[in-house]
Motif scaffolding. Structure first.
Motif, PDB file in Angstrom:
ATOM      1  N   UNK A 225       2.233   1.496  -3.798  1.00 28.56           N
ATOM      2  CA  UNK A 225       1.481   2.411  -4.300  1.00 28.56           C
ATOM      3  C   UNK A 225       1.098   3.414  -3.836  1.00 28.56           C
TER       4      UNK A 225
ATOM      5  N   UNK B 192      -1.081  19.156 -12.021  1.00 32.21           N
ATOM      6  CA  UNK B 192      -2.600  18.797 -12.578  1.00 32.21           C
ATOM      7  C   UNK B 192      -3.328  19.258 -13.638  1.00 32.21           C
TER       8      UNK B 192
ATOM      9  N   UNK C 284      -6.121  -3.849  -8.547  1.00 29.90           N
ATOM     10  CA  UNK C 284      -6.970  -3.544  -7.340  1.00 29.90           C
ATOM     11  C   UNK C 284      -6.945  -5.483  -8.639  1.00 29.90           C
TER      12      UNK C 284
ATOM     13  N   UNK D 268      -7.236  12.103  -6.795  1.00 36.45           N
ATOM     14  CA  UNK D 268      -6.477  10.752  -5.188  1.00 36.45           C
ATOM     15  C   UNK D 268      -6.031   9.943  -5.943  1.00 36.45           C
ATOM     16  N   UNK D 269      -5.501   9.111  -5.463  1.00 37.25           N
ATOM     17  CA  UNK D 269      -4.474   7.692  -5.539  1.00 37.25           C
ATOM     18  C   UNK D 269      -5.724   6.810  -6.240  1.00 37.25           C
ATOM     19  N   UNK D 270      -4.820   6.438  -8.371  1.00 36.26           N
ATOM     20  CA  UNK D 270      -5.293   5.400  -7.894  1.00 36.26           C
ATOM     21  C   UNK D 270      -5.379   3.661  -8.155  1.00 36.26           C
ATOM     22  N   UNK D 271      -6.032   3.457  -8.308  1.00 36.44           N
ATOM     23  CA  UNK D 271      -6.914   1.957  -7.829  1.00 36.44           C
ATOM     24  C   UNK D 271      -6.747   1.983  -9.068  1.00 36.44           C
TER      25      UNK D 271
ATOM     26  N   UNK E 202       4.951  10.259  -6.399  1.00 33.85           N
ATOM     27  CA  UNK E 202       5.853  10.660  -7.731  1.00 33.85           C
ATOM     28  C   UNK E 202       6.116  11.423  -9.362  1.00 33.85           C
ATOM     29  N   UNK E 203       4.443  10.313  -9.754  1.00 35.68           N
ATOM     30  CA  UNK E 203       4.288  10.306 -10.917  1.00 35.68           C
ATOM     31  C   UNK E 203       2.707  11.415 -10.982  1.00 35.68           C
ATOM     32  N   UNK E 204       2.494  12.032 -10.098  1.00 28.37           N
ATOM     33  CA  UNK E 204       1.723  12.902 -10.070  1.00 28.37           C
ATOM     34  C   UNK E 204       1.382  14.365  -9.768  1.00 28.37           C
ATOM     35  N   UNK E 205       2.574  14.946  -9.967  1.00 26.28           N
ATOM     36  CA  UNK E 205       3.463  16.434  -9.149  1.00 26.28           C
ATOM     37  C   UNK E 205       2.109  17.287  -9.775  1.00 26.28           C
TER      38      UNK E 205
ATOM     39  N   UNK F 221       1.221  -1.074  -0.038  1.00 27.40           N
ATOM     40  CA  UNK F 221       0.150  -0.084   0.075  1.00 27.40           C
ATOM     41  C   UNK F 221       0.787   1.391  -0.090  1.00 27.40           C
TER      42      UNK F 221
ATOM     43  N   UNK G  33      -3.403  12.190   1.574  1.00 30.71           N
ATOM     44  CA  UNK G  33      -4.121  10.484   0.438  1.00 30.71           C
ATOM     45  C   UNK G  33      -4.824  11.799  -0.696  1.00 30.71           C
TER      46      UNK G  33
END
Lengths: 290, 290
Positions: free
Chosen positions: B116, B127, B229, B153-156, B122-125, B113, B141
């Protein structure tokens, strides 16, 4: 036969092999039968008779990139256009919800997928990794950064939605923005690092203060507001005492089968108003009451 | 009792109420017992005895934002730091896979967790909506745009992985990059506009040319490479003739229970090598063979 779950049963073959085959894709866009879905922003526009989706022939003069929705059994390709760059979209707007009864289940499913896709493009024109503009690729099923070449794909956000069961009753709750009297299954986004079963247990504890000992899967449906995948479950609660997270849940009640049946039947004296037919929460209640 | 599914069973309460309560969050970061997970990029660093995760006390002099992983039963808060802005991360690198056996199942789940989450930051600095820099919020989060205020928000990413069954056999396939001899369950990302059941049917038709008539859920697990997931299912095939999509699947075979049991037992003369213990595909095979 039960009604299909809302937003499932789209009638096109997604024909994903065309997405990565530029020649086949060009042939599809040049097909004189090719159709394009008419949208107003991300809302659908009813057909001439006031129902159904509106399709037009794919206009080669339109500069916006066509995105492939799929092909029908006659091989006719169906597209939707990349949104206008200036288009501002409120993906949370549910104005369109009032028009959804104008669509057949199959059209609704097709529209839901197209809506999620177009909305994603409208809100993902830039690279999250480096901030540079991105370009559509894979026939609309991705965007690529012109600068760092990072590839981005449409989001699908898994959400667990569940009925906790204890001693012949299930738990339903309401959020402040629900219609008066409506109660529904509790729900929440799955987070990185957890299974569906762990997400169900966490959400029920966070929102209602109950512990569950086992979780079973019931059904799933996409929910295009903007891009959820609703995963419906049941869980067995270890007790019935509630501690509500009142920022999420305004009220919650345990209801028995007779009460659920009364709510589903729309009885005026049912203890709550059931969620609407398109919502998987209603399916969960029907499934449990049956 | 069967082994837990890989990457499930993390031992911290996520304590999400702290994420949106600045005062409680400040109290947690000031707790002298607060721990911080040591990472090398997004890879874990084994503890002093060569096993387990490495934790240090949370260093108030570190300028990188602490992200809340959760609290243990004593109330001790655990964090991981936002990655360094200059950090380049190859989320597809599986070097760490060779070290995973050093971790207990519970540590592995916690690490998965955290990995991820850190990788997503790191890959979403920037917009995706407007290209401006974003800032971490909600205790790690989420990220918010400093310009347009869009929240991210973090991808799943839900993936269906499934065994198709026909006449006492199940279908396993191999991708070119698999270890020699290894075959596994077919899998693919769920797309916008489809249910899990529809995604299973589409993937089996796209990759193997088979139609399935019904789909049942088996189990799920997170898979932090980078943020999948995995949703494990079974389906009933309508026939056994295969048409492989050779860009995805190099070979596929139908195997019976004895062959699956031999593969799971590691028999030298089994017709294929089974997927490794952490993979849900192995669980699907064990579940079917049992």
């Amino acid at each position: 036969m039960p009604a299909p779950l809302g937003f499932t049963g789209a009638w096109l073959d997604r024909a994903d092999q065309l997405r990565t085959d530029p020649e086949a894709f060009a042939t599809a866009t040049a097909d004189p039968r090719a159709r394009c879905l008419t949208l107003d922003g991300i809302d659908f526009v009813p057909g001439d008779d006031g129902t159904g989706l509106r399709w037009e022939l794919l206009d080669p003069a339109d500069a916006r990139a066509p995105m492939l929705l799929g092909r029908d059994e006659r091989g006719i390709p169906y597209f939707v256009r990349e949104p206008h760059p200036a288009q501002r979209i409120d993906a949370r707007s549910r104005t369109v919800m009032r028009l959804l009864p104008l669509l057949s289940a199959q059209d609704l499913a097709l529209y839901g997928g197209a809506r999620s896709l177009v909305d994603w493009h409208a809100r993902h024109r830039f690279c999250a990794t480096c901030g540079s503009p991105t370009e559509l690729f894979r026939a609309g099923w991705g965007r690529r950064c012109g600068q760092c070449r990072a590839e981005h794909f449409p989001r699908v956000d898994p959400v667990v939605i569940m009925l906790a069961e204890y001693d012949g009753r299930v738990l339903v709750g309401r959020q402040r923005q629900f219609a008066p009297g409506m109660f529904s299954a509790l729900a929440g986004f799955v987070e990185p690092g957890e299974s569906l079963e762990e997400a169900v247990a966490r959400e029920l504890f966070e929102e209602a203060g109950i512990r569950v000992s086992d979780v079973t899967y019931v059904a799933s449906q996409p929910w295009p507001f903007p891009s959820s995948l609703m995963i419906g479950c049941r869980a067995r609660a270890e007790g019935s005492a509630l501690t509500l997270d009142e920022t999420e849940i305004e009220a919650a009640i345990w209801v028995d089968r007779d009460e659920v049946r009364a709510a589903l039947a729309g009885d005026m004296d049912a203890p709550f108003l059931a969620p609407p037919p398109l919502a998987i929460a209603r399916h969960l209640l029907e499934d449990w009451a049956a």
